[in-house]
Design a protein around this motif. Structure first.
Motif, PDB file in Angstrom:
ATOM      1  N   GLN A 187       0.860  -1.183   0.000  1.00 17.34           N
ATOM      2  CA  GLN A 187       0.000   0.000   0.000  1.00 17.34           C
ATOM      3  C   GLN A 187       0.901   1.239   0.000  1.00 17.34           C
ATOM      4  O   GLN A 187       1.937   1.256   0.670  1.00 17.34           O
ATOM      5  N   ALA A 188       0.491   2.245  -0.729  1.00 17.09           N
ATOM      6  CA  ALA A 188       1.234   3.506  -0.736  1.00 17.09           C
ATOM      7  C   ALA A 188       1.046   4.206   0.603  1.00 17.09           C
ATOM      8  O   ALA A 188       0.005   4.082   1.249  1.00 17.09           O
ATOM      9  N   LEU A 189       2.050   4.943   0.990  1.00 20.63           N
ATOM     10  CA  LEU A 189       2.023   5.732   2.218  1.00 20.63           C
ATOM     11  C   LEU A 189       1.970   7.214   1.861  1.00 20.63           C
ATOM     12  O   LEU A 189       2.435   7.609   0.785  1.00 20.63           O
ATOM     13  N   GLU A 190       1.456   8.033   2.762  1.00 18.64           N
ATOM     14  CA  GLU A 190       1.458   9.473   2.506  1.00 18.64           C
ATOM     15  C   GLU A 190       2.867   9.981   2.258  1.00 18.64           C
ATOM     16  O   GLU A 190       3.075  10.894   1.466  1.00 18.64           O
ATOM     17  N   ALA A 191       3.841   9.355   2.916  1.00 19.06           N
ATOM     18  CA  ALA A 191       5.242   9.756   2.740  1.00 19.06           C
ATOM     19  C   ALA A 191       5.746   9.486   1.321  1.00 19.06           C
ATOM     20  O   ALA A 191       6.787  10.014   0.915  1.00 19.06           O
ATOM     21  N   ASP A 192       5.018   8.678   0.545  1.00 15.65           N
ATOM     22  CA  ASP A 192       5.401   8.369  -0.837  1.00 15.65           C
ATOM     23  C   ASP A 192       4.931   9.431  -1.832  1.00 15.65           C
ATOM     24  O   ASP A 192       5.244   9.344  -3.018  1.00 15.65           O
ATOM     25  N   ILE A 221       5.780   9.359  -5.804  1.00 19.38           N
ATOM     26  CA  ILE A 221       4.704   8.957  -6.721  1.00 19.38           C
ATOM     27  C   ILE A 221       4.450  10.069  -7.736  1.00 19.38           C
ATOM     28  O   ILE A 221       4.320   9.806  -8.937  1.00 19.38           O
ATOM     29  N   ALA A 222       4.378  11.306  -7.267  1.00 12.48           N
ATOM     30  CA  ALA A 222       4.139  12.440  -8.169  1.00 12.48           C
ATOM     31  C   ALA A 222       5.233  12.510  -9.229  1.00 12.48           C
ATOM     32  O   ALA A 222       4.943  12.694 -10.422  1.00 12.48           O
ATOM     33  N   ASP A 223       6.479  12.343  -8.813  1.00  8.96           N
ATOM     34  CA  ASP A 223       7.590  12.386  -9.771  1.00  8.96           C
ATOM     35  C   ASP A 223       7.506  11.225 -10.756  1.00  8.96           C
ATOM     36  O   ASP A 223       7.729  11.410 -11.954  1.00  8.96           O
ATOM     37  N   GLU A 247       0.031  20.283 -13.111  1.00  5.04           N
ATOM     38  CA  GLU A 247      -0.428  20.751 -11.796  1.00  5.04           C
ATOM     39  C   GLU A 247      -1.153  19.641 -11.031  1.00  5.04           C
ATOM     40  O   GLU A 247      -1.031  19.544  -9.809  1.00  5.04           O
ATOM     41  N   SER A 248      -1.894  18.799 -11.744  1.00  6.14           N
ATOM     42  CA  SER A 248      -2.707  17.768 -11.080  1.00  6.14           C
ATOM     43  C   SER A 248      -1.869  16.649 -10.462  1.00  6.14           C
ATOM     44  O   SER A 248      -2.379  15.898  -9.633  1.00  6.14           O
ATOM     45  N   VAL A 249      -0.622  16.532 -10.866  1.00  7.25           N
ATOM     46  CA  VAL A 249       0.223  15.457 -10.323  1.00  7.25           C
ATOM     47  C   VAL A 249       1.401  16.010  -9.510  1.00  7.25           C
ATOM     48  O   VAL A 249       2.417  15.354  -9.361  1.00  7.25           O
ATOM     49  N   GLN A 250       1.214  17.189  -8.938  1.00  8.26           N
ATOM     50  CA  GLN A 250       2.210  17.744  -8.030  1.00  8.26           C
ATOM     51  C   GLN A 250       2.111  17.017  -6.685  1.00  8.26           C
ATOM     52  O   GLN A 250       1.053  16.477  -6.338  1.00  8.26           O
ATOM     53  N   PRO A 251       3.205  16.978  -5.906  1.00  9.34           N
ATOM     54  CA  PRO A 251       3.195  16.234  -4.637  1.00  9.34           C
ATOM     55  C   PRO A 251       2.041  16.581  -3.695  1.00  9.34           C
ATOM     56  O   PRO A 251       1.465  15.677  -3.083  1.00  9.34           O
ATOM     57  N   ASP A 252       1.666  17.866  -3.592  1.00 13.36           N
ATOM     58  CA  ASP A 252       0.567  18.207  -2.683  1.00 13.36           C
ATOM     59  C   ASP A 252      -0.758  17.630  -3.159  1.00 13.36           C
ATOM     60  O   ASP A 252      -1.566  17.155  -2.359  1.00 13.36           O
ATOM     61  N   LYS A 253      -0.981  17.617  -4.472  1.00 18.37           N
ATOM     62  CA  LYS A 253      -2.220  17.049  -5.026  1.00 18.37           C
ATOM     63  C   LYS A 253      -2.237  15.531  -4.858  1.00 18.37           C
ATOM     64  O   LYS A 253      -3.251  14.948  -4.482  1.00 18.37           O
ATOM     65  N   VAL A 254      -1.111  14.890  -5.151  1.00 17.17           N
ATOM     66  CA  VAL A 254      -1.024  13.439  -4.973  1.00 17.17           C
ATOM     67  C   VAL A 254      -1.194  13.101  -3.493  1.00 17.17           C
ATOM     68  O   VAL A 254      -1.885  12.143  -3.138  1.00 17.17           O
ATOM     69  N   GLY A 255      -0.591  13.890  -2.618  1.00 13.13           N
ATOM     70  CA  GLY A 255      -0.741  13.672  -1.179  1.00 13.13           C
ATOM     71  C   GLY A 255      -2.193  13.713  -0.753  1.00 13.13           C
ATOM     72  O   GLY A 255      -2.645  12.884   0.048  1.00 13.13           O
ATOM     73  N   SER A 256      -2.958  14.653  -1.292  1.00 14.50           N
ATOM     74  CA  SER A 256      -4.393  14.727  -0.981  1.00 14.50           C
ATOM     75  C   SER A 256      -5.121  13.500  -1.502  1.00 14.50           C
ATOM     76  O   SER A 256      -5.993  12.944  -0.824  1.00 14.50           O
ATOM     77  N   LEU A 257      -4.780  13.072  -2.707  1.00 12.15           N
ATOM     78  CA  LEU A 257      -5.424  11.891  -3.291  1.00 12.15           C
ATOM     79  C   LEU A 257      -5.086  10.620  -2.507  1.00 12.15           C
ATOM     80  O   LEU A 257      -5.903   9.706  -2.425  1.00 12.15           O
ATOM     81  N   LEU A 258      -3.878  10.568  -1.947  1.00  8.55           N
ATOM     82  CA  LEU A 258      -3.489   9.400  -1.145  1.00  8.55           C
ATOM     83  C   LEU A 258      -4.391   9.248   0.084  1.00  8.55           C
ATOM     84  O   LEU A 258      -4.554   8.148   0.602  1.00  8.55           O
TER      85      LEU A 258
END
Length: 153
Positions: A9-14, A18-20, A43-54
């Motif tokens: 499972q992915a972690l928020e720390a990832d 993941i975004a990169d 913009e949709s795959v920036q770390p903050d956006k991916v973090g929210s999706l996680l």
């Protein structure tokens, strides 16, 4: 050549990794100078956006790692829509995506019928997984895609 990966499972720390992975793989595989990556997608795959999706209850995120390196990601929405499915270009055609997919099937993360809006580059990958085109290719805000469906694997 089959490369064995650890699936978890992915972690928020990832989020940043993941975004990169999503963005760099998209640039390498899905866009060209003639059809560049749209700014909204970047913009949709920036770390903050991916973090929210996680954190979303509607998405199940799996990652494939080899050693300490994250080499693949699969995000499934509500068990029946493939949101993200990427393997690092250096690890493509080595079975990483197949291992992610099989793990998701074995662990109940996927439920048929499945849908995806595939990049045109990835259509053959999805066809090998049992997907078929359900309409003609489309363009949304500069992003070319193929809607596909799989009734079973």
């Amino acid at each position: 050549m089959m490369t064995t990966a650890e699936i978890r499972q992915a972690l928020e720390a990832d989020a940043a990794i993941i975004a990169d992975l999503i963005y760099s793989t998209s640039l390498a595989c899905c866009f060209t100078p003639e059809q560049p990556c749209p700014e909204w997608y970047r913009e949709s795959v920036q770390p903050d956006k991916v973090g929210s999706l996680l954190k979303s209850e509607h998405l199940n995120w799996l990652v494939a790692t080899q050693g300490q390196e994250l080499v693949g990601v699969l995000a499934i929405g509500d068990k029946n829509h493939v949101k993200y499915f990427f393997t690092h270009p250096s690890y493509q055609n080595q079975g990483i995506g197949k291992q992610l997919w099989q793990f998701a099937l074995r662990n109940g993360a996927l439920a048929y019928p499945l849908t995806v809006r595939s990049s045109l580059f990835a259509v053959p990958v999805y066809e090998r997984l049992g997907f078929i085109a359900s309409e003609s290719p489309k363009i949304f805000n500069g992003m070319h895609y193929q809607t596909m469906v799989a009734d079973r694997g």
